[in-house]
Every structure is written in structure tokens, then in C-alpha cells.
Write an enzyme that holds these catalytic residues in place. Structure first.
Site, mmCIF file in Angstrom:
data_model
loop_
_atom_site.group_PDB
_atom_site.id
_atom_site.type_symbol
_atom_site.label_atom_id
_atom_site.label_comp_id
_atom_site.label_asym_id
_atom_site.label_seq_id
_atom_site.Cartn_x
_atom_site.Cartn_y
_atom_site.Cartn_z
ATOM 1 N N TYR A 152 -2.108 5.389 1.877
ATOM 2 C CA TYR A 152 -3.502 5.932 1.008
ATOM 3 C C TYR A 152 -3.658 7.525 1.023
ATOM 4 O O TYR A 152 -4.074 8.104 2.169
ATOM 5 C CB TYR A 152 -4.777 5.334 1.431
ATOM 6 C CG TYR A 152 -4.816 3.834 1.660
ATOM 7 C CD1 TYR A 152 -4.695 2.950 0.457
ATOM 8 C CD2 TYR A 152 -4.636 3.027 2.693
ATOM 9 C CE1 TYR A 152 -4.787 1.728 0.632
ATOM 10 C CE2 TYR A 152 -4.505 1.682 2.778
ATOM 11 C CZ TYR A 152 -4.528 1.109 1.677
ATOM 12 O OH TYR A 152 -4.349 -0.359 1.674
ATOM 13 N N ASP A 212 2.655 7.533 5.286
ATOM 14 C CA ASP A 212 1.059 7.320 5.376
ATOM 15 C C ASP A 212 0.967 6.470 3.867
ATOM 16 O O ASP A 212 1.717 6.659 2.872
ATOM 17 C CB ASP A 212 0.262 8.402 5.174
ATOM 18 C CG ASP A 212 -1.058 7.976 4.942
ATOM 19 O OD1 ASP A 212 -1.697 7.078 5.371
ATOM 20 O OD2 ASP A 212 -1.648 8.769 3.967
#
Lengths: 215, 215
Positions: free
Chosen positions: B5, B3
């Protein structure tokens, strides 16, 4: 067509029992609980992993207690959950509903059928609503268009002929996106959500509703 | 598969520019902005009203400023949005990624392709990732299973052969629900979300990742 939690029933009326169990922490727990409850409805819907609102509400309570470092044994959890079965209606609710007696009045809610029945009875609103519709029939939460479509199906009228009333702006926007006429009851004078749709009418409380419908 | 952010890039590195524009209000604005950004990804996905992450991030900023009563003219908004194109990576990121050089390294993110490219380059991580995959290809946000399926398709490997790493517990649970192997990077020692699935491994930061993969 009314949303239930936050619109007819004050979800933060759980603060007093939360305060009994965790002195001084009632408001923080109630807020964290509600925030997580909504998050879990959205996340489970998106994951395609529906569980009913009782389960989601309990999971959110468990998380909120852990996040706030409040030890919550099973018995305490059961007592807090019980509060969800008799939430207080907002003070203007009985009179506002009575003033709309020439309309078909209904509920469209995330709540499970058992939770909704208990809340309606506990608030003394039994017999007022022609339909108490739960998302449990479609196994997905608001603001999925399937929920607002269910309202149209159950009432047997077009979406645009339904006036949907909610205090949750995102719920209003979901309903508007599907095609319902919408009135946002903005008790807390919150800014409007930036999601590409706007309510058709605004109200400061349910007491303004009869006027908004006339306009 | 990382991932972006909150996992590689610190979304709260916008605090300094927020503080420049609104002295002392940086942390509150950053927090409200991030919370609403996530909410809007979930709500738009559920409504079937996808807009890309740049638009959603800007809408969330507009809402957060209004909610905190911070006047935010277009120019200020543009400067704050610009910060999202060069978020700081967490300090351990370069070394942790280097330690995994015998794995295929990729990104799976809500970010729009342009945002992701800018963030990767700005953080000096160009050339490390074989794939930088954006949900923009499927027009729905995490944790929809379609996002994790996209990862499997793009890499051409089975879901269970992908090790997914995220600091967002709900993202980990979405990935696990679809069938990826998951490692939750829990920098803030948050409680685990109560959504019916648990991560396969836990890490305190990305520095623990090589060890977790060996175990």
C-alpha cells in the site's frame, strides 16, 4: 492520574514562539510538530528503539521544519525546544486540581523526567502531585500496557483503582485496555477513536472532573 | 521484497469513489482515512490488540467520516471499503516488476491475505510474486521487527540478502533497523523521517529500481 501533554499543558502554546521565528507559520508548524512527535513515539516503541521524549520531540521538530520548508538552524531549534520546558497549563488546571485535593494526584506521561519537572514548576503546580511518573522508567511509550502497569506499581494500587484523565483519546483507550478507570477530556469535541474500547466518563474540560468522579 | 500500500498500489485511488459519495471531499477523506489507518496499526500493535487490516481500515474510515462530518451509512461504508480491494497500481509498476524478473519478487504487507490477493489480482499482477506475505501471520504491524523477521523466515534467506522497497519512509527505517537492505521510493519528495536510520538507496519511482539495485 493525569496525562501531561495536551491534558494539563497546552502543547500548542508553542505557537507564539513558532510565529516569532516563522511569521504566520506558527499554527502549521505546531500541528506538524505534535503529529510527528506522537508518530515517532509509536514508531520507536514498535521498532524497539526507544529514545527519550526530549530526543523524539527534537527529531519531530527537525522533520516538521523540513516538511514545511522552514529553515531551522541549531540556535532556532534550541529556542523552540526550550518552549517545551514551559508550556502553558490550560486555564482551568490550577482550580480543577485544587478541587481534587482529597484525592492522590499524580502524572503519568511520555515526557522525560527533566521535561516533566520543568513543565510542572513552570506552570506553578509544584507540590501538588505525589508522583510524577515518566515512561522513561520502562523505555517504551504509551499506549503500551507496560506504561499503565508502571502507574499501578508506583502507586501500589490496582489498575481499576486508578482514575486516569487524558485529552488524548488513544491514551484513554490504551489505559482502559489495561484496566484503568478512564475519563476522556474532550476539549475539541473530537469523535472518539475506533479502537475497541470506550472511556468510562467524558468531560469537556478538567473543570468537569470533580463532577464526573462523583457520578 | 515490496511493500504493497502506497508502494505498488495507490491508496489514494479511492479518491474517485470518495468524491462520488461526498462531492469535493474525496481528497480530504482519503487523506484522513489513510492517516488514521496507519495510526490504528501502530496503536493496536503497541496495545497488544491486533485486529486485521480490513477491520483497521474500516475503523479508520468510520473515524475519518465522523471527523470530517460526513454521514456514512453502512451501505456507503461497504462501497468505500470495496475500493480497497481494487486499488490502482502506480503506472510504472508492471514494467518495473518485469525488469526485475531475474530476482525473486515478493510482497510484505500490513494487508490481510484476502485484501492482498484481491489487490494483486485486480492490478493484473497475479503470478509475479513468489510470496505474498501478510503481517497477519504474526498479528502485529510494521515496523515491528517481527514483521521483517517473518520475511526472512518465509524466504529462507538472511535479512541482509533481502532488498526491501517501500514508499513509506517509516517502513524503510523499520526494515533497516532489523537489518534488511532498503530502497526508499520517494515519489512525493518528502523529507526523510528522523528515526535514527537511513535507507541504503533512494528512488524517485519504481522505474529507478533496477538501476539502484545494480549500483
Amino acid at each position: 492520574m493525569f496525562d501531561a501533554y495536551g491534558t494539563l499543558f497546552d502543547v500548542h502554546s508553542v505557537i507564539s514562539i513558532c510565529n516569532q521565528k516563522f511569521p504566520g507559520r506558527g499554527p502549521a508548524l505546531s500541528q506538524a510538530w505534535r503529529l510527528k512527535q506522537l508518530e515517532y513515539t509509536w514508531l520507536r516503541s514498535l521498532m524497539g528503539r526507544y529514545e527519550d521524549f526530549w530526543k523524539v520531540t527534537e527529531s519531530a521538530l527537525v522533520f516538521a521544519c523540513k516538511a514545511l520548508d522552514l529553515p531551522c538552524p541549531l540556535e532556532t531549534r534550541a529556542e523552540l525546544m526550550e518552549a517545551y520546558l514551559h508550556l502553558q497549563p490550560y486555564p482551568e488546571v490550577p482550580q480543577a486540581l485544587a478541587a481534587l485535593s482529597n484525592y492522590t494526584r499524580a502524572i503519568l506521561s511520555n515526557g522525560s523526567p527533566r521535561m516533566l519537572q520543568a513543565a510542572v514548576e513552570s506552570a506553578g503546580l509544584h507540590g501538588i502531585f505525589s508522583h510524577v511518573i515518566s515512561v522513561d522508567e520502562v523505555k517504551i511509550y504509551k499506549p503500551s500496557p507496560r506504561v499503565y502497569q508502571l502507574a499501578s506499581q508506583k502507586l501500589g494500587v490496582a489498575a481499576a483503582a486508578i482514575g486516569f484523565v487524558s485529552s488524548n483519546c488513544w491514551d484513554i483507550i490504551g489505559a482502559k485496555s489495561f484496566g484503568l478507570w478512564t475519563c476522556w477530556v474532550n476539549r475539541g469535541r473530537a469523535p472518539q477513536d475506533e479502537l475497541g474500547f470506550a472511556p468510562d466518563a467524558l468531560a469537556g474540560s478538567l473543570a468537569d472532573l470533580a463532577g464526573a468522579l462523583k457520578a
